[in-house]
Design an enzyme around this catalytic site. Sequence first.
Site, PDB file in Angstrom:
ATOM      1  N   SER A   1     -11.529   6.708 -13.908  1.00 45.62           N
ATOM      2  CA  SER A   1     -11.456   5.361 -13.326  1.00 45.62           C
ATOM      3  C   SER A   1     -10.005   4.910 -13.227  1.00 45.62           C
ATOM      4  O   SER A   1      -9.593   4.282 -12.252  1.00 45.62           O
ATOM      5  CB  SER A   1     -12.274   4.384 -14.157  1.00 45.62           C
ATOM      6  OG  SER A   1     -11.666   4.201 -15.412  1.00 45.62           O
TER       7      SER A   1
ATOM      8  N   ARG B   1      -8.856   4.257  -9.486  1.00 47.02           N
ATOM      9  CA  ARG B   1      -8.636   2.841  -9.132  1.00 47.02           C
ATOM     10  C   ARG B   1      -7.277   2.681  -8.449  1.00 47.02           C
ATOM     11  O   ARG B   1      -7.167   2.091  -7.381  1.00 47.02           O
ATOM     12  CB  ARG B   1      -8.700   1.963 -10.378  1.00 47.02           C
ATOM     13  CG  ARG B   1      -8.451   0.485 -10.080  1.00 47.02           C
ATOM     14  CD  ARG B   1      -8.437  -0.351 -11.325  1.00 47.02           C
ATOM     15  NE  ARG B   1      -9.700  -0.241 -12.051  1.00 47.02           N
ATOM     16  CZ  ARG B   1      -9.853   0.419 -13.188  1.00 47.02           C
ATOM     17  NH1 ARG B   1      -8.818   1.034 -13.729  1.00 47.02           N
ATOM     18  NH2 ARG B   1     -11.019   0.477 -13.765  1.00 47.02           N
TER      19      ARG B   1
ATOM     20  N   ASN C   1      -6.886   2.053  -4.369  1.00 43.95           N
ATOM     21  CA  ASN C   1      -6.249   0.826  -3.888  1.00 43.95           C
ATOM     22  C   ASN C   1      -5.045   1.124  -3.015  1.00 43.95           C
ATOM     23  O   ASN C   1      -4.871   0.528  -1.950  1.00 43.95           O
ATOM     24  CB  ASN C   1      -5.819  -0.036  -5.074  1.00 43.95           C
ATOM     25  CG  ASN C   1      -6.911  -0.990  -5.507  1.00 43.95           C
ATOM     26  OD1 ASN C   1      -7.158  -1.987  -4.849  1.00 43.95           O
ATOM     27  ND2 ASN C   1      -7.584  -0.658  -6.581  1.00 43.95           N
TER      28      ASN C   1
END
Lengths: 156, 289
Positions: free
Chosen positions: B218, B222, B226
């Site tokens: 994660s 992440r 992004n």
Amino acid sequence: MNINLTLFAQMITFAVFVWFCMKFIWPPIVKALADRKAKIAEGLAAAERGHQEKALGEQRALELMKEAKTKAADIIGQAQKRATEILEEAKTDARDEGSRLVAAAQAEIDRETNRAREELRERVTVLAMTAAEKILQREINADAHQAIVEDFAKQL
Amino acid sequence: MASSETLTSQEYIQHHLTNLTLGFHPEHGLGFAHSSADAAAMGFWAINVDTLFFSILLGWLFARLFKGVAERVTAGVPGAAQNFVEWIVDFVEENVRGSFSGRNAMVAPLALTIFVWVFLMNFMDLIPVDLIPHLFVQLMAVFGADPHHVYLKVVPTTDPNATFGMALMVFILVLYYSVKMKGVGGFLGELTLQPFGKWGMPANLILEGISLLSKPVSLALRLFGNMYAGEMIFILIALLYGGGILLAGTAGVLQFVWAVFHVLIITLQAFIFMVLTIVYLDMAHQEHH
């Protein structure tokens, strides 16, 4: 976008930068921050102390001033007393000196008067003798009438 | 659109999303990949030169700036650079103190490095998408390279290698400190004996194992997601510039708006990566979580 050797290269790079940061960057900066914090705390404490000392100093100054005022008042009182004394003394001295001078002058006057009187008396005696001689011509004997003349002179 | 005359939109986007990869191609031997297919064919033993170059360059920038300040650091009145550095250090330290309850001299420098480095790498996203690649193409053309096959991605965090690289290091640290603090038995116990007690061991292992493994995944995805999405939108906006005055004007406005918004995102992503790292390491130091 393939996972390849870059992954390990990045891991190593990352580790190196973290190590570098931990070794050379973080400690001095954090130490400086802590030092500054201590310095500021110290400064604040010093300011507080200074404040207290100032209050104490002010109080002490006030006390000193009060004391000085009392002392000054004492000194002024004493000085005034002394001045009065000196004045009185001077007055007494002057009065004494004055009366002494007056007495001396009086004595002088008396002496002069007596001297003048003596002189006058002698002159009058002589004058009277001369006048009587002229009036009576030879009839008058100086020795015989000496007593009369002297009696006369005394009455002057 | 730098070299747009001969490129379709799809090719343009594809071109922007391909790393400059150096590796052994089974047929062409050692060299730069001429296409993403080439890069894929190189397999694992290849290097994304652009990712490495920019990440090291930015990391070097970080190290240089902060080292420069650290050398001349004073507890007295700070200069402008020191003030700025102290501001960041203070911010990071506050976060570490807030989230990390253990004692470990490594966590705060780690957090600082992550925050600044990730922020700088993300920041490359704000540079117009074609600027550096175009200059690079010009430079390479001097050496006779075919401009269509000169790839360059300037944002290292849009390369999963970079984000997974950091996340894996963090994961290794989490494992290391878990074992160091709790011992092998303690760590294994944590993985197998909760939440259901010793009779639910397999279920515990599955749950805890997933929760453990999801941390680096994660963390990496992440940031990657992004930044990749943000880069993608910049590329799409850049495509609009080729569509006439009206579209170009719209693109200018859009690019500005998105860049302003992106300033928030890049900072936030750097911050999130840092905070999660601190939290994961805090969990590794604690007996129960």
